[in-house]
Scaffold this active site. Structure first.
Site, PDB file in Angstrom:
ATOM      1  N   TYR A 175       0.743  -1.172  -0.157  1.00  0.00           N
ATOM      2  CA  TYR A 175      -0.080   0.068   0.017  1.00  0.00           C
ATOM      3  C   TYR A 175       0.921   1.145  -0.016  1.00  0.00           C
ATOM      4  CZ  TYR A 175       0.649   1.088   5.045  1.00  0.00           C
ATOM      5  OH  TYR A 175       1.293   1.333   6.197  1.00  0.00           O
ATOM      6  N   ARG A 213       8.634   3.782  -4.634  1.00  0.00           N
ATOM      7  CA  ARG A 213       8.520   2.765  -3.425  1.00  0.00           C
ATOM      8  C   ARG A 213       7.538   1.692  -3.626  1.00  0.00           C
ATOM      9  NH1 ARG A 213       7.574   5.391   2.253  1.00  0.00           N
ATOM     10  NH2 ARG A 213       5.336   5.492   1.563  1.00  0.00           N
ATOM     11  N   ARG A 266      -7.273 -20.710  -2.004  1.00  0.00           N
ATOM     12  CA  ARG A 266      -6.328 -20.384  -1.049  1.00  0.00           C
ATOM     13  C   ARG A 266      -5.208 -21.517  -1.060  1.00  0.00           C
ATOM     14  NH1 ARG A 266      -4.666 -21.804   4.027  1.00  0.00           N
ATOM     15  NH2 ARG A 266      -4.078 -20.119   5.520  1.00  0.00           N
ATOM     16  N   HIS A 310      -0.725 -21.233   0.140  1.00  0.00           N
ATOM     17  CA  HIS A 310       0.399 -20.367   0.548  1.00  0.00           C
ATOM     18  C   HIS A 310       1.163 -19.758  -0.746  1.00  0.00           C
ATOM     19  CE1 HIS A 310      -0.960 -21.818   4.397  1.00  0.00           C
ATOM     20  NE2 HIS A 310      -0.047 -21.041   4.748  1.00  0.00           N
ATOM     21  N   LYS A 367       6.279  -1.911   2.331  1.00  0.00           N
ATOM     22  CA  LYS A 367       5.248  -1.428   2.601  1.00  0.00           C
ATOM     23  C   LYS A 367       4.034  -2.111   2.570  1.00  0.00           C
ATOM     24  CE  LYS A 367       3.070   3.343   3.250  1.00  0.00           C
ATOM     25  NZ  LYS A 367       3.070   3.312   4.623  1.00  0.00           N
ATOM     26  N   GLU A 376      11.854   2.797  14.277  1.00  0.00           N
ATOM     27  CA  GLU A 376      11.214   3.908  13.955  1.00  0.00           C
ATOM     28  C   GLU A 376       9.939   3.713  14.762  1.00  0.00           C
ATOM     29  OE1 GLU A 376       9.765   3.115   9.768  1.00  0.00           O
ATOM     30  OE2 GLU A 376       9.779   0.793  10.054  1.00  0.00           O
ATOM     31  N   LEU A 387      10.975   1.318   7.283  1.00  0.00           N
ATOM     32  CA  LEU A 387      10.261   1.798   5.966  1.00  0.00           C
ATOM     33  C   LEU A 387      11.155   3.154   5.513  1.00  0.00           C
ATOM     34  CD1 LEU A 387       7.757   1.164   4.308  1.00  0.00           C
ATOM     35  CD2 LEU A 387       6.976   3.413   5.317  1.00  0.00           C
TER      36      LEU A 387
END
Ligand code: PDD
Length: 292
Positions: free
Chosen positions: A31, A50, A104, A106, A151, A183, A207
Site C-alpha cells: 500500500y 517505492r 487459498r 500459500h 510497505k 522507527e 520503512l
C-alpha cells in the site's frame, strides 16, 4: 464517499472485496499513502517508485497503469478527489494492491491472476494541536520481520504497538530492536544529539519514509548536520530533541518519552524549523498557478 476498486468508481458502501482475496487471507499486498493538497499529489513520483520496488520484491506484476511511468495513480486520485469534494485543503490518497483473488494456497496463484487495486481518498485533519505542545511517545520492542523496508499491508506488530500507545495515552510507539531505535509504528524517528540530526539508515529495518527523505534533504539544504546512523535507546534519553515524520503527521516534535521529558519538554527549534520548511515545500508544490 466514492472509491475506486478494480476499474470501477463506486460508493464506498458498495465496494466489496472477495473473501478469497490474498490481501484478506495472507496480508499479501502493498500500500501507499500519498498526501494531496488542493487536489494535487505531493511527491507522487517518490511514492510510485517505492510502490514499484514493493511490487517487484513481492513478485506482483504491476496492474495496468501502475507500471513505471504509468499515470493511473494521478488519474484515479484526481477523479476521486474531485468526486469527493477534496480539491481544496489537505487530503490523503490510500492505494492498496494485493496479489488478487484465488483459491487459498500459500504459494502464488496462477500467473495472470489480476491483482486487486483499491484507492480511496479522505480529508486530512493535521494534528496541529499535538504539534503545538509536543507528542507523547512510548517505546516498545520491535517484533517485526526482516523486510520492514517493504510497505506491505501486513501490519500486525504495528497495530499492536499503536494500541499500546493509545492505551498509554501516547501519540506513537517507537520500536526498539536490540537496544537500537528503529522507527515508529507508523512514522520515522529523528533524534537531535549535540546539534546533529540522527536517524536510522534506510536499511531493511525501517520503512524508507518519503517524508524522512524530504526532511533529510531540507535539513541538508539548511546546513544542518545530518547523520544516518542508528541511535541506541540510552542515547535517546539524553537527546535535546526527538521528532517523528510521516505523510499524515508531517514533522511531529516529541515532548515526552516513556514518562520523562525529552530535552526541554517542549517542541524544539530543529523540529519547528524542519516542519516550517516541509510546509513551505508542500505549499510550493501544490499551489495552482492562478488562472489567467
Ligand atoms: N505510515 N514508518 C512506518 C512503519 C510507516 O507506516 C510510515 C507511514 C512511515 C512514514 O512514511 P511516509 O513518510 O512515507 O508516510 C514510517 C503511513 C502514513 C500509514 O501507514 O498510514
Amino acid at each position: 464517499m466514492r472509491v475506486y476498486l478494480n476499474g470501477e468508481y463506486l460508493e464506498q458502501a458498495r465496494a466489496a472485496v472477495s473473501v478469497d482475496d490474498r490481501g484478506f487471507l495472507f496480508g499479501d499486498g502493498v500500500y501507499e499513502v500519498t498526501r494531496a493538497r488542493n487536489g494535487r499529489l505531493f511527491e507522487a513520483g517518490r511514492h510510485l517508485r517505492r510502490l514499484e520496488r514493493g511490487l517487484e520484491a513481492l513478485g506482483i506484476a504491476p496492474p495496468p497503469g501502475f507500471e513505471p511511468g504509468g499515470g493511473a495513480l494521478l488519474e484515479i486520485a484526481d477523479r476521486l478527489l474531485r468526486d469527493n469534494g477534496l480539491m481544496n485543503g489537505d487530503a490523503l490518497v490510500y492505494l492498496e494492491i494485493t496479489r488478487g483473488v484465488a483459491e487459498r494456497t500459500h504459494h502464488f496463484p496462477p500467473a495472470g491472476t489480476p491483482p486487486t487495486v483499491f484507492l480511496r481518498t479522505n480529508r486530512l485533519a493535521a494534528p496541529d494541536d499535538v504539534r503545538e505542545r509536543g507528542a507523547t511517545v512510548i517505546t516498545t520492542p520491535d517484533l517485526r520481520w526482516e523486510r520492514c523496508d517493504l510497505k506491505t499491508v501486513q501490519l500486525l506488530p504495528n497495530v499492536l504497538a499503536k494500541q499500546q500507545a493509545v492505551t498509554a495515552g501516547a501519540f506513537e510507539a517507537v520500536f526498539v530492536r536490540a537496544g537500537i531505535v528503529t522507527e515508529g509504528a507508523s512514522t520515522n524517528v529523528f533524534v537531535v544529539i549535540d546539534g546533529a540530526i540522527h536517524t536510522h539508515p534506510a536499511t531493511q529495518r525501517i520503512l524508507p519514509g518519503i517524508t524522512r527523505e524530504i526532511v533529510l534533504e531540507l535539513a541538508a539544504e539548511r546546513g544542518l548536520r545530518v547523520v544516518e546512523q542508528a541511535v541506541p535507546l540510552e542515547e535517546l534519553r539524553g537527546a535535546s530533541e526527538l521528532f517523528l515524520t510521516s505523510t499524515s503527521t508531517e514533522v511531529m516534535p516529541v515532548a515526552r518519552l516513556d514518562g520523562g521529558a525529552v530535552g526541554s519538554g517542549r517542541p524544539g527549534p530543529v523540529a519547528r524549523q524542519l516542519h516550517a520548511a516541509l510546509r513551505e515545500r508542500l505549499e510550493r508544490d501544490t499551489t495552482r498557478a492562478p488562472a489567467v
